[in-house]
Design a protein around this motif. Sequence first.
Motif, PDB file in Angstrom:
ATOM      1  N   TRP A 308       0.852  -1.191   0.000  1.00 34.56           N
ATOM      2  CA  TRP A 308       0.000   0.000   0.000  1.00 34.56           C
ATOM      3  C   TRP A 308       0.889   1.243   0.000  1.00 34.56           C
ATOM      4  CZ3 TRP A 308      -4.838  -1.272  -1.026  1.00 34.56           C
ATOM      5  CH2 TRP A 308      -5.301  -2.522  -0.624  1.00 34.56           C
ATOM      6  N   PHE A 309       0.259   2.402  -0.117  1.00 36.38           N
ATOM      7  CA  PHE A 309       0.986   3.666  -0.156  1.00 36.38           C
ATOM      8  C   PHE A 309       0.326   4.655   0.801  1.00 36.38           C
ATOM      9  CE2 PHE A 309       2.049   1.405  -3.907  1.00 36.38           C
ATOM     10  CZ  PHE A 309       3.390   1.701  -4.130  1.00 36.38           C
ATOM     11  N   ARG A 310       1.022   4.930   1.883  1.00 37.21           N
ATOM     12  CA  ARG A 310       0.452   5.799   2.915  1.00 37.21           C
ATOM     13  C   ARG A 310       0.480   7.254   2.477  1.00 37.21           C
ATOM     14  NH1 ARG A 310       4.826   7.358   6.912  1.00 37.21           N
ATOM     15  NH2 ARG A 310       6.771   6.948   5.776  1.00 37.21           N
ATOM     16  N   HIS A 311      -0.378   8.058   3.070  1.00 38.23           N
ATOM     17  CA  HIS A 311      -0.350   9.497   2.883  1.00 38.23           C
ATOM     18  C   HIS A 311       0.616  10.082   3.910  1.00 38.23           C
ATOM     19  CE1 HIS A 311      -4.748   9.345   1.195  1.00 38.23           C
ATOM     20  NE2 HIS A 311      -3.889   8.638   0.485  1.00 38.23           N
ATOM     21  N   VAL A 312       1.401  11.060   3.487  1.00 38.18           N
ATOM     22  CA  VAL A 312       2.410  11.630   4.380  1.00 38.18           C
ATOM     23  C   VAL A 312       2.453  13.144   4.234  1.00 38.18           C
ATOM     24  CG1 VAL A 312       3.824   9.535   4.214  1.00 38.18           C
ATOM     25  CG2 VAL A 312       4.305  11.467   2.687  1.00 38.18           C
ATOM     26  N   ASP A 313       3.069  13.791   5.214  1.00 32.56           N
ATOM     27  CA  ASP A 313       3.405  15.205   5.100  1.00 32.56           C
ATOM     28  C   ASP A 313       4.507  15.339   4.053  1.00 32.56           C
ATOM     29  OD1 ASP A 313       5.217  17.594   5.787  1.00 32.56           O
ATOM     30  OD2 ASP A 313       3.432  18.022   6.986  1.00 32.56           O
ATOM     31  N   PHE A 314       4.282  16.175   3.050  1.00 34.22           N
ATOM     32  CA  PHE A 314       5.213  16.203   1.918  1.00 34.22           C
ATOM     33  C   PHE A 314       6.557  16.814   2.278  1.00 34.22           C
ATOM     34  CE2 PHE A 314       5.366  20.408  -0.535  1.00 34.22           C
ATOM     35  CZ  PHE A 314       5.034  21.185   0.559  1.00 34.22           C
ATOM     36  N   GLY A 315       6.635  17.499   3.415  1.00 34.86           N
ATOM     37  CA  GLY A 315       7.901  18.093   3.830  1.00 34.86           C
ATOM     38  C   GLY A 315       8.690  17.251   4.802  1.00 34.86           C
ATOM     39  N   THR A 316       7.991  16.468   5.640  1.00 34.75           N
ATOM     40  CA  THR A 316       8.663  15.696   6.677  1.00 34.75           C
ATOM     41  C   THR A 316       8.601  14.189   6.451  1.00 34.75           C
ATOM     42  OG1 THR A 316       6.700  15.477   8.099  1.00 34.75           O
ATOM     43  CG2 THR A 316       8.014  17.498   8.321  1.00 34.75           C
ATOM     44  N   GLY A 317       7.637  13.715   5.671  1.00 39.84           N
ATOM     45  CA  GLY A 317       7.445  12.292   5.478  1.00 39.84           C
ATOM     46  C   GLY A 317       6.644  11.629   6.581  1.00 39.84           C
ATOM     47  N   ALA A 318       6.127  12.401   7.541  1.00 42.54           N
ATOM     48  CA  ALA A 318       5.344  11.839   8.639  1.00 42.54           C
ATOM     49  C   ALA A 318       4.001  11.339   8.119  1.00 42.54           C
ATOM     50  CB  ALA A 318       5.125  12.885   9.725  1.00 42.54           C
ATOM     51  N   THR A 319       3.560  10.179   8.611  1.00 45.22           N
ATOM     52  CA  THR A 319       2.302   9.579   8.162  1.00 45.22           C
ATOM     53  C   THR A 319       1.117  10.443   8.577  1.00 45.22           C
ATOM     54  OG1 THR A 319       3.235   7.367   8.344  1.00 45.22           O
ATOM     55  CG2 THR A 319       0.837   7.541   8.325  1.00 45.22           C
ATOM     56  N   THR A 320       0.198  10.650   7.636  1.00 47.88           N
ATOM     57  CA  THR A 320      -1.037  11.395   7.924  1.00 47.88           C
ATOM     58  C   THR A 320      -2.287  10.540   7.771  1.00 47.88           C
ATOM     59  OG1 THR A 320      -1.174  12.182   5.637  1.00 47.88           O
ATOM     60  CG2 THR A 320       0.011  13.586   7.206  1.00 47.88           C
ATOM     61  N   SER A 321      -2.211   9.452   6.977  1.00 43.53           N
ATOM     62  CA  SER A 321      -3.389   8.610   6.770  1.00 43.53           C
ATOM     63  C   SER A 321      -2.969   7.276   6.179  1.00 43.53           C
ATOM     64  CB  SER A 321      -4.385   9.295   5.824  1.00 43.53           C
ATOM     65  OG  SER A 321      -5.422   8.407   5.429  1.00 43.53           O
ATOM     66  N   ARG A 322      -3.742   6.246   6.494  1.00 43.34           N
ATOM     67  CA  ARG A 322      -3.562   4.941   5.858  1.00 43.34           C
ATOM     68  C   ARG A 322      -4.858   4.514   5.164  1.00 43.34           C
ATOM     69  NH1 ARG A 322       0.388   4.429  10.048  1.00 43.34           N
ATOM     70  NH2 ARG A 322       2.365   3.657   9.134  1.00 43.34           N
ATOM     71  N   ARG A 323      -5.444   5.444   4.485  1.00 43.83           N
ATOM     72  CA  ARG A 323      -6.601   5.164   3.643  1.00 43.83           C
ATOM     73  C   ARG A 323      -6.153   5.126   2.188  1.00 43.83           C
ATOM     74  NH1 ARG A 323     -11.896   8.334   6.102  1.00 43.83           N
ATOM     75  NH2 ARG A 323     -11.824   7.347   8.158  1.00 43.83           N
ATOM     76  N   GLN A 324      -6.888   4.368   1.379  1.00 45.21           N
ATOM     77  CA  GLN A 324      -6.540   4.252  -0.033  1.00 45.21           C
ATOM     78  C   GLN A 324      -7.813   4.250  -0.854  1.00 45.21           C
ATOM     79  OE1 GLN A 324      -2.557   2.555  -1.097  1.00 45.21           O
ATOM     80  NE2 GLN A 324      -3.166   4.669  -0.804  1.00 45.21           N
ATOM     81  N   SER A 325      -7.738   4.945  -2.012  1.00 46.36           N
ATOM     82  CA  SER A 325      -8.873   5.048  -2.921  1.00 46.36           C
ATOM     83  C   SER A 325      -8.820   3.962  -3.981  1.00 46.36           C
ATOM     84  CB  SER A 325      -8.880   6.417  -3.604  1.00 46.36           C
ATOM     85  OG  SER A 325      -9.748   6.432  -4.714  1.00 46.36           O
ATOM     86  N   SER A 326      -9.986   3.481  -4.369  1.00 50.90           N
ATOM     87  CA  SER A 326     -10.044   2.456  -5.424  1.00 50.90           C
ATOM     88  C   SER A 326      -9.541   2.983  -6.764  1.00 50.90           C
ATOM     89  CB  SER A 326     -11.480   1.951  -5.578  1.00 50.90           C
ATOM     90  OG  SER A 326     -12.350   2.987  -5.996  1.00 50.90           O
ATOM     91  N   LEU A 327      -9.449   4.285  -6.922  1.00 49.86           N
ATOM     92  CA  LEU A 327      -8.931   4.839  -8.171  1.00 49.86           C
ATOM     93  C   LEU A 327      -7.434   4.634  -8.305  1.00 49.86           C
ATOM     94  CD1 LEU A 327     -11.659   6.531  -7.618  1.00 49.86           C
ATOM     95  CD2 LEU A 327     -10.690   8.154  -9.220  1.00 49.86           C
ATOM     96  N   ALA A 328      -6.746   4.306  -7.205  1.00 48.73           N
ATOM     97  CA  ALA A 328      -5.287   4.243  -7.231  1.00 48.73           C
ATOM     98  C   ALA A 328      -4.752   3.022  -7.953  1.00 48.73           C
ATOM     99  CB  ALA A 328      -4.749   4.269  -5.797  1.00 48.73           C
ATOM    100  N   VAL A 329      -5.558   1.966  -8.088  1.00 45.19           N
ATOM    101  CA  VAL A 329      -5.020   0.695  -8.580  1.00 45.19           C
ATOM    102  C   VAL A 329      -4.453   0.785  -9.991  1.00 45.19           C
ATOM    103  CG1 VAL A 329      -7.236  -0.145  -9.451  1.00 45.19           C
ATOM    104  CG2 VAL A 329      -5.496  -1.788  -8.796  1.00 45.19           C
ATOM    105  N   ALA A 330      -4.904   1.730 -10.797  1.00 44.77           N
ATOM    106  CA  ALA A 330      -4.482   1.749 -12.202  1.00 44.77           C
ATOM    107  C   ALA A 330      -3.222   2.544 -12.458  1.00 44.77           C
ATOM    108  CB  ALA A 330      -5.608   2.296 -13.071  1.00 44.77           C
TER     109      ALA A 330
END
Length: 476
Positions: A308-330
């Motif tokens: 999977w691919f976690r959501h992170v703070d783009f400046g620090t890399g800290a995790t912000t969410s572990r949700r994933q959208s079905s649109l991501a698979v492609a």
Amino acid sequence: MTETSFGAHASRRGMLCALAAASGLALGGGPGAAAAPEARRARPGTRPDAAKAREIRDEFLHAWEGYKRFAWGHDEVLPVSGGHREFFARGHPVGLSIVEALDTHHLMGLDDEADRCVRWIVDHLDFDIDADFQVFEATIRLVGGLLAGYLATGRRALLDLCADLTDRLLPAFTASPTGMPYRYVNLRTGRVSGAVSPVAEIGTHLLEFSVLSELTGDPRYRRAAKRAVRALVERRSGLDLLATTMNVETGRWADRQAVAVDPPADSFYEYLWGAWEMFGDEECRDWFRMLDDALRRHQAERADGLLWFRHVDFGTGATTSRRQSSLAVAILPVGGDPGLAADYYRSWTAVLDKYSVIPEQIDYTRLQAVDPRNELRPEYANCAFQLYWQTGEAYYRTTAWRYFQNLRKYHRVPGGYTVVADVTRRPMPQGDHCPAYVFAENFKWLYLTFADTPRFDYAHGYLSTEGKVLRGLRRA
């Protein structure tokens, strides 16, 4: 197809299929494209399954007949109530489903239906509309649809309409101080609005605009799209990550969350790789690889053995969410790493196994549906086709067929196909809406997986994020 977090309808698709091969189908360059090294690699031929292809074609026709019966000339059909609705602006239909369906009809050999669509477009479609249109959706749906229609039929009127529409969209780019487009433009007056825009809406124009520049000889379209992409990449963080939304007037980020393969960022990555595959744009290739490397370093992780691919703070890399959208698979099948794409496809196959119909969004730590709807997303079928084409492995056809059987079981109604309100309940409650992208994507990806149509060049074909064939259509 990207789904924004700003209330716009979703269109398509996934960065992970792109990272291993691009949501626009990376099957090599086409006529007039530079011969990128990755585009030349040999791929296994398809083995047609005519019986399954026929079933898929029949179901597409069932959905299409519902649209014709209840909503002809309007944008989208409400197949349960027998109504219709417009997508871009209330009271201003543009026959969106007709434009979306045109190259699907051609690929399936439905020439009478393709002719019917062309006649309606030529007789009725006029973009002199005093209303605000969302620039991103207009590009991937209407510009792309008219381009694919022209490539399929050779009807010059479709190309002329496409150029007219794109000219009306250009003020969104040229009026912007940064070159990154505003979200909306009035097609009649050129007035722009919506200064805060998601990454995908800024950067998912390069393929359609470049093909239009190629066909018309007018470089303005590609130049505007490329400028927007460059401005976005230049604003990456020190970790080489992009946040999600940008103020296109100030050039400053409006948030800090890097969602990468998820919407509303997904198709931006697809189009970076697509510009390399289709046009030999080495700068876009290098940008893709840089951002892809950052994605793998800072966002990839496993939960119960699944990628999977976690959501992170783009400046620090800290995790912000572990949700994933079905649109991501492609998204992952694009960047030359089919192993990574296959890994991620298996993650979503686990979701399909659990729910039969993939929910809009999950908490991947538990494979729990956090948005239990299904809006007839095509991304899983999109990825299955791409990976089958790249590997020739029967697994992808087997899982694609299961997706199709569940599509037919849970989404089919007498008036066509409709969305599902909650995939976790039995029986699954249905809604009353057939998105126009269904006519461009779901059945097309499935049909191409099982058919061996002579109307598509499997060696050099390339599809956009909205499933429009921008390279590789063969005329009847």
